[in-house]
Design a protein around this motif. Sequence first.
Motif, mmCIF file in Angstrom:
data_model
loop_
_atom_site.group_PDB
_atom_site.id
_atom_site.type_symbol
_atom_site.label_atom_id
_atom_site.label_comp_id
_atom_site.label_asym_id
_atom_site.label_seq_id
_atom_site.Cartn_x
_atom_site.Cartn_y
_atom_site.Cartn_z
ATOM 1 N N ALA A 51 32.209 59.385 64.144
ATOM 2 C CA ALA A 51 32.318 58.776 65.469
ATOM 3 C C ALA A 51 33.372 59.477 66.316
ATOM 4 O O ALA A 51 33.170 59.721 67.520
ATOM 5 N N MET A 52 34.507 59.829 65.707
ATOM 6 C CA MET A 52 35.555 60.527 66.448
ATOM 7 C C MET A 52 35.108 61.926 66.869
ATOM 8 O O MET A 52 35.426 62.391 67.965
ATOM 9 N N LEU B 23 32.010 62.839 67.484
ATOM 10 C CA LEU B 23 31.049 62.697 68.579
ATOM 11 C C LEU B 23 31.742 62.408 69.913
ATOM 12 O O LEU B 23 31.272 62.824 70.973
ATOM 13 N N LYS B 24 32.864 61.691 69.852
ATOM 14 C CA LYS B 24 33.610 61.365 71.062
ATOM 15 C C LYS B 24 34.614 62.454 71.455
ATOM 16 O O LYS B 24 35.280 62.332 72.474
ATOM 17 N N GLY B 25 34.720 63.490 70.614
ATOM 18 C CA GLY B 25 35.640 64.578 70.914
ATOM 19 C C GLY B 25 37.100 64.225 70.655
ATOM 20 O O GLY B 25 37.993 64.841 71.237
ATOM 21 N N ILE B 26 37.342 63.272 69.792
ATOM 22 C CA ILE B 26 38.714 62.855 69.476
ATOM 23 C C ILE B 26 39.162 63.581 68.214
ATOM 24 O O ILE B 26 38.487 63.555 67.189
ATOM 25 N N ARG B 27 40.326 64.226 68.277
ATOM 26 C CA ARG B 27 40.860 64.930 67.133
ATOM 27 C C ARG B 27 41.744 63.993 66.308
ATOM 28 O O ARG B 27 42.545 63.256 66.871
ATOM 29 N N SER C 294 45.972 58.423 66.081
ATOM 30 C CA SER C 294 44.712 57.793 65.672
ATOM 31 C C SER C 294 44.781 57.198 64.268
ATOM 32 O O SER C 294 43.959 56.350 63.913
#
Length: 217
Positions: free
Chosen positions: A135-136, A138-142, A147
């Motif tokens: 999910a991260m 896909l959302k572009g969250i590293r 996090s």
Amino acid sequence: MQDPRLRLLATVLLSAAAFASTAGAVAALVWWLLFTPRTKALPQPGVFLPLVGMIAVTALVSAWGGGPGLSYFIRMTVLLLLAAWAYTATEEGEVLGVAVWALGNRVGFEVGLIAEMGLTGLAVIRQEIDQLRIAMALKGIRPGVRSIVPLAVTLIVTQIRRADEIARLLVVRGYTIGGRICPRFEADPRDVLACITAGIPGFLSCLPLRDVFILVG
């Protein structure tokens, strides 16, 4: 090892030896290399390497303060390898079977049921971590320090809710205490040999490291 009773005994002996001394840890590592699938028994690098990193950081801090940093790193790393092997080799229902075999249908069933629920919870956590990573991504969250905290809180809350749901389900089905199962165990000669040799690191852990090298030489 097919027999979970022998596997549990070997794990306890090897863990005690690895925790006791560096010599015992080295001997336990040799046992691990000879009698386990080695790298196949390890978790994913994304899980295993951070754990090794935390051990290394703690060892460096200990060494910087004048403590036995190298000994700590060796012993804790071997303990991590043994724990990973024991967890990977354990199949569903084996812990419950061993607990009932050792402690009976009342206390053993309770202990085994709790242990099985804990192992199932670990498997669920691993699946949820993989889903969170996807999910991260896909959302572009590293992944980072910011996090980790909210993810950890999410996992903890999810596990608490899951435990409550399981408890309610057991109550609805009329569970009170104890139960009856008839566990069956299979072992081959290699399992017995592996379990017997698991006692050697315990003997070596009682000796100074220099004496161990003399015996080996």
